[in-house]
Write a protein that holds these residues in place. Sequence first.
Motif, PDB file in Angstrom:
ATOM      1  N   LEU A 185       0.844  -1.175   0.000  1.00  0.00           N
ATOM      2  CA  LEU A 185       0.000   0.000   0.000  1.00  0.00           C
ATOM      3  C   LEU A 185       0.888   1.236   0.000  1.00  0.00           C
ATOM      4  N   SER A 186       0.757   2.052  -1.048  1.00  0.00           N
ATOM      5  CA  SER A 186       1.520   3.286  -1.132  1.00  0.00           C
ATOM      6  C   SER A 186       0.592   4.447  -0.805  1.00  0.00           C
ATOM      7  N   VAL A 187       0.993   5.303   0.146  1.00  0.00           N
ATOM      8  CA  VAL A 187       0.101   6.371   0.597  1.00  0.00           C
ATOM      9  C   VAL A 187       0.885   7.671   0.744  1.00  0.00           C
ATOM     10  N   GLN A 188       0.234   8.760   0.453  1.00  0.00           N
ATOM     11  CA  GLN A 188       0.848  10.075   0.579  1.00  0.00           C
ATOM     12  C   GLN A 188       0.868  10.484   2.048  1.00  0.00           C
ATOM     13  N   GLU A 189       1.970  11.074   2.464  1.00  0.00           N
ATOM     14  CA  GLU A 189       2.061  11.569   3.836  1.00  0.00           C
ATOM     15  C   GLU A 189       0.892  12.502   4.144  1.00  0.00           C
ATOM     16  N   GLY A 190       0.267  12.271   5.283  1.00  0.00           N
ATOM     17  CA  GLY A 190      -0.865  13.090   5.684  1.00  0.00           C
ATOM     18  C   GLY A 190      -2.214  12.483   5.347  1.00  0.00           C
ATOM     19  N   ASP A 191      -2.212  11.564   4.380  1.00  0.00           N
ATOM     20  CA  ASP A 191      -3.466  10.886   4.028  1.00  0.00           C
ATOM     21  C   ASP A 191      -3.763   9.784   5.042  1.00  0.00           C
ATOM     22  N   ASN A 192      -4.993   9.276   4.970  1.00  0.00           N
ATOM     23  CA  ASN A 192      -5.372   8.136   5.809  1.00  0.00           C
ATOM     24  C   ASN A 192      -5.056   6.837   5.079  1.00  0.00           C
ATOM     25  N   SER A 193      -4.668   5.820   5.842  1.00  0.00           N
ATOM     26  CA  SER A 193      -4.372   4.497   5.286  1.00  0.00           C
ATOM     27  C   SER A 193      -5.412   3.507   5.792  1.00  0.00           C
ATOM     28  N   ILE A 194      -5.766   2.581   4.929  1.00  0.00           N
ATOM     29  CA  ILE A 194      -6.656   1.492   5.335  1.00  0.00           C
ATOM     30  C   ILE A 194      -6.033   0.178   4.897  1.00  0.00           C
ATOM     31  N   ILE A 195      -5.812  -0.694   5.851  1.00  0.00           N
ATOM     32  CA  ILE A 195      -5.246  -2.017   5.583  1.00  0.00           C
ATOM     33  C   ILE A 195      -6.322  -3.042   5.892  1.00  0.00           C
ATOM     34  N   ASN A 196      -6.565  -3.922   4.949  1.00  0.00           N
ATOM     35  CA  ASN A 196      -7.637  -4.902   5.086  1.00  0.00           C
ATOM     36  C   ASN A 196      -7.110  -6.296   5.363  1.00  0.00           C
ATOM     37  N   CYS A 197      -7.956  -7.077   6.018  1.00  0.00           N
ATOM     38  CA  CYS A 197      -7.581  -8.443   6.386  1.00  0.00           C
ATOM     39  C   CYS A 197      -8.835  -9.303   6.419  1.00  0.00           C
ATOM     40  N   THR A 215     -19.765 -10.532  10.126  1.00  0.00           N
ATOM     41  CA  THR A 215     -20.667 -11.088   9.131  1.00  0.00           C
ATOM     42  C   THR A 215     -19.904 -11.567   7.905  1.00  0.00           C
ATOM     43  N   VAL A 216     -18.938 -10.752   7.483  1.00  0.00           N
ATOM     44  CA  VAL A 216     -18.147 -11.106   6.298  1.00  0.00           C
ATOM     45  C   VAL A 216     -16.732 -11.514   6.672  1.00  0.00           C
ATOM     46  N   LYS A 217     -16.484 -11.665   7.947  1.00  0.00           N
ATOM     47  CA  LYS A 217     -15.166 -12.086   8.440  1.00  0.00           C
ATOM     48  C   LYS A 217     -14.062 -11.168   7.901  1.00  0.00           C
ATOM     49  N   HIS A 218     -14.191  -9.901   8.201  1.00  0.00           N
ATOM     50  CA  HIS A 218     -13.277  -8.903   7.686  1.00  0.00           C
ATOM     51  C   HIS A 218     -12.812  -7.981   8.811  1.00  0.00           C
ATOM     52  N   LEU A 219     -11.533  -7.674   8.756  1.00  0.00           N
ATOM     53  CA  LEU A 219     -10.885  -6.827   9.755  1.00  0.00           C
ATOM     54  C   LEU A 219     -10.128  -5.732   9.011  1.00  0.00           C
ATOM     55  N   SER A 220     -10.163  -4.512   9.519  1.00  0.00           N
ATOM     56  CA  SER A 220      -9.381  -3.460   8.882  1.00  0.00           C
ATOM     57  C   SER A 220      -8.700  -2.589   9.928  1.00  0.00           C
ATOM     58  N   LEU A 221      -7.583  -2.025   9.508  1.00  0.00           N
ATOM     59  CA  LEU A 221      -6.831  -1.082  10.344  1.00  0.00           C
ATOM     60  C   LEU A 221      -6.787   0.242   9.609  1.00  0.00           C
ATOM     61  N   GLN A 222      -7.242   1.277  10.255  1.00  0.00           N
ATOM     62  CA  GLN A 222      -7.193   2.610   9.671  1.00  0.00           C
ATOM     63  C   GLN A 222      -6.159   3.437  10.424  1.00  0.00           C
ATOM     64  N   ILE A 223      -5.279   4.064   9.673  1.00  0.00           N
ATOM     65  CA  ILE A 223      -4.265   4.942  10.253  1.00  0.00           C
ATOM     66  C   ILE A 223      -4.562   6.357   9.770  1.00  0.00           C
ATOM     67  N   ALA A 224      -4.797   7.245  10.687  1.00  0.00           N
ATOM     68  CA  ALA A 224      -5.105   8.637  10.331  1.00  0.00           C
ATOM     69  C   ALA A 224      -3.812   9.435  10.154  1.00  0.00           C
TER      70      ALA A 224
END
Lengths: 112, 113
Positions: free
Chosen positions: A11-23, A69-78
């Motif tokens: 995952l490539s993200v611009q500094e200052g943007d939010n990141s979302i990592i899915n699992c 319900t869909v067996k999904h986990l996510s991590l959000q980094i602000a």
Amino acid sequence: GESVGLHLPTLSVQEGDNSIINCAYSNSASDYFIWYKQESGKGPQFIIDIRSNMDKRQGQRVTVLLNKTVKHLSLQIAATQPGDSAVYFCAEKRAAGNKLTFGGGTRVLVKP
Amino acid sequence: DAGVTQSPTHLIKTRGQQVTLRCSPKSGHDTVSWYQQALGQGPQFIFQYYEEEERQRGNFPDRFSGHQFPNYSSELNVNALLLGDSALYLCASSLGHLNEKLFFGSGTQLSVL
């Protein structure tokens, strides 16, 4: 066999943007989930965890969401920072013991 | 407050040899787990030690064995090394064998030639 996996290897993200990592996880008996950050040459570092009786938990600049319900986990980094560049792992635990089953990891690259 | 410490940091062995890796848990922790992390993959559970006994074991052959000492420190032994044993070996500690919140050391990088 049952496993924990990640959708995106990098995952490539611009500094200052939010990141979302899915699992995605497949073990419906899992009752605890945890996110780790691993920098080069270091061991996994605890970020945040969540139990299966919750659907959201917030920490400092991080939020974990759990959709059973869909067996999904996510991590959000602000407001992603250069220091957030690392490999992120999700892991699950079944009801007995404390053995963690890890996914394959997502590399987050923060662009200045 | 010392975190989880592992030694050595790096090790090079040849096929067929035996190796011993060491771990001291985080201060106040009494449970040690060992994980193997191959390059580019997530850690895989080897086994857990609590009260000086192996409590849980992952899908690893008997060549992998361990020990926990009265001071809660632990050793991981691998016999008859194979090339495929090359990996980062991580030690994690927790307070209690049911506590899921694991604290990891920086690992021992083992290379088998």
